[in-house]
Design an enzyme around this catalytic site. Structure first.
Site, PDB file in Angstrom:
ATOM      1  N   LYS A 195       0.853  -1.189   0.000  1.00 38.95           N
ATOM      2  CA  LYS A 195       0.000   0.000   0.000  1.00 38.95           C
ATOM      3  C   LYS A 195       0.885   1.234   0.000  1.00 38.95           C
ATOM      4  O   LYS A 195       1.719   1.418   0.878  1.00 38.95           O
ATOM      5  CB  LYS A 195      -0.903  -0.005   1.231  1.00 38.95           C
ATOM      6  N   LYS A 248      -2.237  -1.507  -3.769  1.00 38.80           N
ATOM      7  CA  LYS A 248      -3.098  -0.332  -3.696  1.00 38.80           C
ATOM      8  C   LYS A 248      -2.266   0.930  -3.760  1.00 38.80           C
ATOM      9  O   LYS A 248      -1.253   1.006  -3.059  1.00 38.80           O
ATOM     10  CB  LYS A 248      -3.872  -0.369  -2.373  1.00 38.80           C
TER      11      LYS A 248
HETATM   12  C1  PBG Z   1      -6.983   3.366   5.626  1.00 37.86           C
HETATM   13  C2  PBG Z   1      -7.500   3.284   4.236  1.00 37.86           C
HETATM   14  C3  PBG Z   1      -7.420   4.275   3.266  1.00 37.86           C
HETATM   15  C4  PBG Z   1      -8.044   3.780   2.127  1.00 37.86           C
HETATM   16  C5  PBG Z   1      -8.492   2.509   2.424  1.00 37.86           C
HETATM   17  N1  PBG Z   1      -8.122   2.211   3.738  1.00 37.86           N
HETATM   18  C6  PBG Z   1      -6.918   5.662   3.327  1.00 37.86           C
HETATM   19  C7  PBG Z   1      -5.548   5.973   3.709  1.00 37.86           C
HETATM   20  O1  PBG Z   1      -4.672   5.131   3.812  1.00 37.86           O
HETATM   21  O2  PBG Z   1      -5.363   7.163   3.912  1.00 37.86           O
HETATM   22  C8  PBG Z   1      -8.163   4.507   0.829  1.00 37.86           C
HETATM   23  C9  PBG Z   1      -9.197   4.027  -0.088  1.00 37.86           C
HETATM   24  C10 PBG Z   1      -9.504   4.941  -1.189  1.00 37.86           C
HETATM   25  O3  PBG Z   1      -8.869   5.993  -1.425  1.00 37.86           O
HETATM   26  O4  PBG Z   1     -10.452   4.615  -1.903  1.00 37.86           O
HETATM   27  N2  PBG Z   1      -7.861   2.818   6.540  1.00 37.86           N
END
Ligand code: PBG
Length: 327
Positions: A195, A248
C-alpha cells in the site's frame, strides 16, 4: 513469418471474433464494493468528491447491501465513520462500534454476501493516523494489539474475512494469532500488502474524515518510487499468514500488480481507489470522456495486469453493464 503472411488485423474483424480470442474477461465475480457506514438511522449522505457514493446508516446500509447482492456482486467492504474519535481509536475495536453493528445487521438480512471489513484505526483516531501516536510518531508494536482486537471484534460480529490496511509491520501475524485464539482459524486475512503513500486517497479521506491532523503517512505507507520493496512486503505478509494479498492503488501501480502476479501464487487483489474513481467521474461530468467505456477499460486493465479481485467504487455500475445493461 511476417507481413504480408501475418496480418494482425484478421482477428479483429467483428465483435464475435474479438470476443472469441479475448485474453481477459472481467466478470461480476471479480468485484468487491467498498461502502461507508455512519451512526444514526435513515441516513444516506452523498460524498461530494465521489459522485454516486454515499455514507449509509446501518438501516439504509442493509437495503443497499440487498441491492448490491441482487446485482450479483459477491463481496462488500465496510469502512466505519464513528461519531466520536479519540487518541486510541476505541471505536475501531468496541464490540458495539459502528462496523460490528453493520456486520450483525447485514449478516442477518443478506446472508449470502461476503462481508470484508477494513481493519485500521485512522477513521477512529482524533489525530487521523493509522496507529497509536507517541511523541509525534506512529508506534508500530503498540498498535498491533489494537488491530488484533478490531479484527476479532469483526469476526465475532459475522465478518467473512478481515482486511488490514494500516501498514504496521507484523500486523498480519498479530491478527492471525488473535483470530486463531478466538476460534476463528478458518477466517481468511486479505492483507493490504503493498500500500503506497498516495495522493489518490484524497476523496476517501473526505468521505471517512480520516486525513492525518499532523504530518503524513509516509513513515508507514510505501514510497511510490519503489517496486522491489513491494515484493518484500508481499513475501513478509505471506509468511505472517496472509491468504490474499493486495496492491493499492491500482492504476498508477499496474507494474507492481504484474510483478506480484509473476512472483506469487496467492489470490491477488487490487484497490481501484477513490481518486481513480473521482478522476473518471469528473472527466465524464465535463463530457471529456465516455464514462462507461473509461470505467470498463480501467477495470479490464487491472484484471489484465493480474488482479483476481478488484475493489472498486464502480462495482455497481460495472455489474449492471456486465449483467447485460439491465438493473
Ligand atoms: C486506511 C485506508 C485508506 C483507504 C483505504 N483504507 C486511506 C488511507 O490510507 O489514507 C483509501 C481508499 C480509497 O482511497 O479509496 N484505513
Amino acid at each position: 513469418m511476417s507481413f504480408p503472411n501475418v496480418r494482425m488485423r484478421r482477428l479483429r474483424r467483428g465483435q464475435k471474433l474479438r470476443d472469441l480470442v479475448a485474453e481477459t474477461t472481467l466478470t461480476v465475480n471479480d468485484l468487491l464494493y467498498p461502502m461507508f457506514v455512519v451512526e444514526g438511522s435513515g441516513v444516506r449522505q452523498p460524498i461530494p468528491s465521489m459522485p454516486g457514493i454515499d455514507r449509509f446508516s446501518v438501516d439504509r446500509l442493509v437495503e443497499e447491501c440487498k441491492a448490491v447482492a441482487d446485482l450479483g456482486i459477491p463481496a462488500v467492504m465496510f469502512f466505519g465513520i464513528p461519531d466520536k474519535k479519540d487518541a486510541l481509536g476505541r471505536g475501531a475495536y468496541a464490540d458495539n462500534g459502528i462496523v460490528p453493528k453493520a456486520l450483525r445487521a447485514v449478516r442477518r438480512a443478506v446472508p449470502d454476501l461476503l462481508l470484508v471489513p477494513d481493519v485500521c484505526l485512522c477513521e477512529y483516531t482524533d489525530h487521523g493516523h493509522c496507529g497509536i501516536v507517541e511523541k509525534n510518531d506512529v508506534h508500530n508494536d503498540a498498535t498491533l494489539e489494537l488491530l488484533a482486537k478490531a479484527a476479532t471484534a469483526y469476526a465475532k460480529a459475522g465478518a467473512d474475512m478481515v482486511a488490514p490496511s494500516d501498514m504496521m509491520d507484523g500486523r498480519v501475524e498479530a491478527i492471525r494469532e488473535a483470530l486463531d485464539e478466538a476460534g476463528f482459524e478458518h477466517l481468511p486475512i486479505m492483507s493490504y500488502a503493498a500500500k503506497y503513500a498516495s495522493a489518490f486517497y484524497g476523496p476517501f479521506r473526505d468521505a471517512a474524515e480520516s486525513a492525518p491532523q499532523f504530518g503524513d503517512r509516509r513513515s508507514y505507507q510505501m514510497d511510490p518510487r519503489n517496486g522491489a520493496e513491494a515484493l518484500r512486503e508481499v513475501a513478509l505478509d505471506i509468511e505472517e499468514g496472509a491468504d490474499i494479498i493486495m496492491v493499492k492503488p491500482a492504476l498508477p501501480y499496474l507494474d507492481i500488480l504484474s510483478r506480484v502476479r509473476e512472483a506469487f501464487d496467492l489470490p491477488l487483489a487490487a484497490y481501484n481507489v477513490s481518486g481513480e474513481y473521482a478522476m473518471i467521474k469528473a472527466a465524464a461530468q465535463q463530457g471529456w470522456l465516455d464514462h462507461d467505456r473509461a470505467m470498463m477499460e480501467a477495470l479490464t486493465g487491472i484484471k489484465r495486469a493480474g488482479a483476481d479481485i478488484i475493489l472498486t467504487y464502480f462495482a455497481k455500475e460495472a455489474a449492471v453493464l456486465l449483467n447485460g445493461g439491465r438493473k
